[in-house]
Write a protein that holds these residues in place. Structure first.
Motif, PDB file in Angstrom:
ATOM      1  N   LEU A   1       0.836  -1.203   0.000  1.00 57.95           N
ATOM      2  CA  LEU A   1       0.000   0.000   0.000  1.00 57.95           C
ATOM      3  C   LEU A   1       0.872   1.254   0.000  1.00 57.95           C
ATOM      4  O   LEU A   1       1.923   1.285   0.637  1.00 57.95           O
ATOM      5  CB  LEU A   1      -0.896   0.023   1.244  1.00 57.95           C
ATOM      6  N   LYS A   2       0.376   2.264  -0.696  1.00 60.71           N
ATOM      7  CA  LYS A   2       1.062   3.555  -0.643  1.00 60.71           C
ATOM      8  C   LYS A   2       1.011   4.106   0.767  1.00 60.71           C
ATOM      9  O   LYS A   2       1.950   4.735   1.237  1.00 60.71           O
ATOM     10  CB  LYS A   2       0.388   4.540  -1.584  1.00 60.71           C
TER      11      LYS A   2
ATOM     12  N   ALA B   1       1.145   2.559   3.446  1.00 59.92           N
ATOM     13  CA  ALA B   1       2.140   1.936   4.310  1.00 59.92           C
ATOM     14  C   ALA B   1       3.457   2.690   4.235  1.00 59.92           C
ATOM     15  O   ALA B   1       4.155   2.847   5.248  1.00 59.92           O
ATOM     16  CB  ALA B   1       2.323   0.477   3.914  1.00 59.92           C
ATOM     17  N   ALA B   2       3.779   3.187   3.039  1.00 61.30           N
ATOM     18  CA  ALA B   2       5.005   3.960   2.886  1.00 61.30           C
ATOM     19  C   ALA B   2       4.926   5.225   3.732  1.00 61.30           C
ATOM     20  O   ALA B   2       5.883   5.588   4.431  1.00 61.30           O
ATOM     21  CB  ALA B   2       5.226   4.311   1.418  1.00 61.30           C
TER      22      ALA B   2
ATOM     23  N   ASP C   1       5.125   4.321   7.412  1.00 63.46           N
ATOM     24  CA  ASP C   1       6.500   3.989   7.800  1.00 63.46           C
ATOM     25  C   ASP C   1       7.279   5.266   8.102  1.00 63.46           C
ATOM     26  O   ASP C   1       8.052   5.337   9.057  1.00 63.46           O
ATOM     27  CB  ASP C   1       7.198   3.235   6.661  1.00 63.46           C
ATOM     28  N   GLN C   2       7.038   6.240   7.232  1.00 62.81           N
ATOM     29  CA  GLN C   2       7.724   7.508   7.431  1.00 62.81           C
ATOM     30  C   GLN C   2       7.236   8.176   8.714  1.00 62.81           C
ATOM     31  O   GLN C   2       8.014   8.773   9.458  1.00 62.81           O
ATOM     32  CB  GLN C   2       7.468   8.410   6.224  1.00 62.81           C
TER      33      GLN C   2
END
Lengths: 757, 123
Positions: free
Chosen positions: B7-8, B10-11, B14-15
């Motif tokens: 998933l976008k 998720a990126a 994460d950040q």
């Protein structure tokens, strides 16, 4: 049960046994069934219903028994409830019920109409069906329950619709079948069309959109209902009424109140009056299109839809023409009244679905017909721009009576020089993002679902002029370009790019690719310029053109990998980075070509590490590795790769920016700012680096500083939408609401004065 | 990979995780002091959801549901979450359009704005 009622318009087939179950679904069924029988009683007292002659009345029980006795009935019922009514609530059932209650009067009327002498038998109906058979007959031989179709039209219709519902069990494509002439009125057809499209989305919730559409289309065509009908907007007034009705029922209604049904009956009667003789409509339709004309057109359109991806590729040389076509389509959509009415209806449907728990969010939002309209729109937009004129001529012939064509013709006559006029009109209307949005949705394959919501978006946001972020893959040219007609726009563009005048370079390069659409260097540099100008969508669109012309260009493949990484599109990024390896003269042997469709991140990273071992002095391999590690969010490794590459290529400003961005994303903002500074020393007009500076300051909570950098970036490229959005957030965080208006109106003069760097 | 999700969102999350460990992130946790749960679906709300918890009390991002009850739960399509988190769409608009569904405390939900997310930098 309720769903069947909607479809059949069935006069409440109350089966007491079915409602005794103790689960919530059963309870809902109780509510629905109970209210529906009450409704039926009330209906009999209504003026509309009382006009039903005595001879018609016995028909209702007849239908009840015929429905109840059909095989698969019990299963059918449970199955549907399980699928559809997981979250019953009152509003939803009321809505369904009102649909149903309106229907009863309608069908009674329809039955009356069929009793009148028919003007002319539809002798040519048979070949019509035969053709649809051939379109849809996918060799599915076994239809579970194939009812026979004889008896009075109403009964035939019920049975037929019932078999449609049954087809939901196994996901078997619904087969069309010849029916006797039913004499459906226009209003009935519309009811059936609307409801079947909505229902189909519930019944086939687990199926693909295509499957649903084909089911519905099969049903409608067999009933001789024109699925495109709404798009042509012959009865725009109805939707307004429908919306009004809905508001009414939402607000102050006692469930099943008598005036609900009154409303429907009145509305129906109005329609009958407004319509005149429904048969004549059917006749004139067939005269215009020929008995099979519609069928073949439909088929053609379907096949064109599927090959759309291809046709897009074919059309690249015709970009300029395509742009004009797009604008043409824009204006059609904008000015054309009936369509607007349709959209109103869609809006209503979407509101309804959002206001309800019972109807899962996107399912109800648009009916099949609207999807088809969008399809058609799409077809015209992407379809064959070069032959637009032909198509237009053809449309005019075949659909001569359609209002919009006439309107278009009239408009065309008014404006002598079409092209310029359109352009002007567009800039006034600010609907730039409309077609793009459609384009995007078709690309997603979620066309029907998203239609209504994107229409909302369009209504809400057309004031805010912003280029849509959804123009995936379609390059959007500037409206006015002084470099068109320039003798050597490529050279000019390269010069401007070198000087760092990125926005000017974009225009010159656009002129170049309009002139020479097969110039991959033009497209490539245009893509690079957009990336440096902080516009990844346009960068991706240009790079994709470059890649089509020159599929093995390594710079293009890397740029595509980077831009997709920026847009967080992992799969696409991985694909391009892998292609880079594949097409590299030195490392190509490392990458087996068959893997391209089933890439695993770990494999790709391993291959690049092998490549890096083969030639540790190749900066490019380290750059790609750095991008790959960004993709997997292993920022420490990414930073190490970029630092290695920078030792080999210390004057690559984009490499410094890549390092900075990676550091920023791993929350090393102080380091990031140093890296960006290096990039800006090498290329002072590097908009992306300025914007990234702003982001780094903002992420550290230094909002005032971030504003200055955003404003600086925007002064260089006022089209950088991301920067505008971030600026807005920073302004709000810095409690500078006084500058919010300047930001929203994109008033750079004010902002630059207030926030000098 | 740091996270297996494609998933976008998720990126971005994460950040967010890294961001919350920074000084600015700690500030943010102090300011908001709520626990949010995000149910993110690739295409359609409610289908194949992935659950993330952003704990702005402890300053953590966890994959999966949190222990105990979150102050507010948001359901998004992947794409829409990214739009909201990057400021392309404001949360009120997202809610009105049905692009965002909310469960839980309204006052907690109202503190969910684009400014709590760190912005991704671009290469």
């Amino acid at each position: 049960m309720a769903m069947r009622d909607i479809v059949t318009g069935g006069a409440s087939c109350a089966v007491p046994g079915s409602s005794s179950s103790s689960n919530p679904i059963g309870a809902l069924a109780n509510t629905l069934l109970g209210s529906s029988s009450k409704t039926q009683e009330r209906l009999k007292e209504l003026p509309g219903a009382s006009s039903v002659t005595a001879q018609d009345r016995p028909l209702y029980p007849e239908i009840d028994t015929s429905l109840a006795s059909l095989p698969g009935f019990e299963y059918d019922q449970q199955h549907q409830h399980q699928q559809q009514f997981q979250h019953p609530n009152a509003a939803g059932s009321q809505f369904l019920q009102s649909f149903r209650s309106g229907d009863q009067g309608g069908f009674a009327e329809a039955w009356n109409e069929t009793q009148h002498p028919q003007v002319g038998p539809h002798a040519h109906a048979q070949p019509h069906f035969a053709e649809f058979d051939s379109i849809y007959d996918n060799g599915v031989a076994s239809q579970i329950n194939q009812p026979t179709f004889d008896g009075p039209p109403q009964r035939v219709l019920s049975n037929y619709l019932h078999s449609f519902v049954t087809s939901s069990h196994g996901g078997i494509p619904f087969r069309p079948m010849p029916l006797p002439v039913l004499g459906l009125s226009e209003g009935d057809k519309q009811c059936i069309r609307d409801r079947s499209s909505i229902m189909a989305r519930h019944m086939f919730a687990d199926k693909s959109e295509d499957f649903i559409n084909s089911q519905v289309n099969t049903l409608l065509h067999s009933l001789e209902i024109d699925n495109e009908f709404r798009a042509k907007g012959s009865v725009p007034g109805q939707y307004r009424e429908l919306e009004g009705y809905w508001n009414e029922s939402q607000g102050n209604l006692i469930p099943g109140g008598p005036h609900v049904t009154d409303g429907w009956v009145t509305e129906y009667n109005q329609n009958v009056a407004a319509r005149g003789n429904p048969e004549s409509w059917a006749h004139s339709f067939e005269q215009q299109h020929g008995a099979n004309g519609w069928a073949s057109e439909f088929e053609q359109e379907q096949s064109q839809m599927t090959s759309m991806g291809l046709s897009r590729g074919v059309n690249i040389p015709n970009l300029a023409a395509m742009e004009q076509t797009r604008m043409l389509a824009h204006t059609l959509a904008q000015n054309e009244d009936p369509k607007f009415q349709n959209s109103k209806f869609l809006q209503f449907v979407s509101k309804m679905s959002r206001g309800e728990l019972i109807i899962d969010d996107n399912q109800l939002k648009s009916a099949g017909a609207s999807g088809n309209w969008a399809e058609e729109y799409q077809h015209q937009y992407i379809g064959a721009p070069s032959s637009w004129a032909d198509q237009f001529a053809r449309d005019e012939l075949s659909r001569g009576t359609d209002g919009w064509v006439n309107e278009f013709t009239a408009e065309q006559e008014q404006h002598g020089t079409v092209d310029d006029q359109w352009v002007n009109e567009f800039s006034k209307l600010r609907v730039d993002d409309w077609a793009d949005e459609f384009e995007h949705q078709v690309g997603e394959g979620a066309l029907g679902d998203n239609w209504a919501s994107s229409y909302d978006e369009f209504l809400n946001e057309q004031v805010v002029k912003q280029r849509s972020d959804t123009s995936r893959g379609v390059y959007v040219f500037s409206d006015v370009n002084p470099y068109v007609g320039h003798p050597n726009p490529l050279k000019e563009g390269q010069e401007l790019f070198r000087k760092g005048l990125l926005s000017e370079a974009v225009l010159a390069l656009e002129a170049e690719v309009l002139k020479n659409p097969d110039n991959s260097e033009g497209w490539r540099l245009l893509g690079i310029t957009h990336a440096e100008n902080d516009d990844d969508q346009q960068a991706i669109a240009s790079m994709m053109r470059a890649q089509e012309v020159d599929p093995t260009n390594l710079e293009v493949l890397l740029a595509l990998g980077v831009s997709h990484t920026n847009e967080l599109e992992q799969a696409a990024a991985l694909k391009y980075l892998y292609s880079w390896l594949q097409h590299h003269p030195k490392y190509g042997t490392l990458a087996p070509p068959e893997q391209i469709n089933s890439l695993y991140y770990a494999d790709v990273a391993r291959l690049f590490n092998e490549a890096a071992q083969i030639s540790p002095e190749d900066a490019d391999v380290h750059i790609v590795l750095g991008v790959l590690y960004n993709l997997s969010r292993e920022y420490d490794k990414a930073i190490a790769s970029f630092e290695t590459a920078l030792k080999l290529k210390p004057r690559d400003y984009s490499l410094w920016n890549k390092l900075g961005a990676t550091q920023a994303n791993s929350v090393q903002s102080a380091d990031a700012i140093l890296a960006y500074q290096q990039a800006l020393d090498l290329k002072p007009n590097y908009v992306r680096a300025w914007a990234n500076m702003g982001i780094s300051y903002a992420n550290q909570g230094l909002y005032e500083d971030s504003i200055r950098y955003y404003v600086r970036a925007l002064a260089m490229n006022p089209k950088a939408d991301n920067a505008w959005q971030y600026l807005r957030i920073s302004l709000s965080c810095a409690s500078r609401n006084d500058m919010m208006e300047a930001c929203d109106s994109r008033n750079l003069d004010v902002l630059q004065k207030e926030f000098p760097l | 990979m740091a996270s297996t999700s494609t998933l976008k969102s998720a990126a971005l999350l994460d950040q967010m995780k890294l961001h919350l460990a920074s000084d600015a992130g700690k500030e943010l946790s102090k300011k908001i002091n709520f626990v949010y749960q995000f149910n993110i679906s690739p295409k359609k709300i409610g289908i194949e959801e992935e659950i993330f918890t952003v704990d702005l009390k402890k300053g953590e991002v966890i994959k999966g549901a949190c222990e105990g009850k979150p102050d507010a739960t948001f359901s998004f399509k992947d794409e829409d979450f990214v739009k909201v988190a990057t400021g392309k769409m404001n949360p009120q608009m997202a809610f009105m359009r049905g692009a965002m569904k909310i469960k839980g405390s309204l006052s907690a939900a109202q503190k969910f704005t684009p400014d709590i997310f760190p912005k991704p930098s671009k290469m």
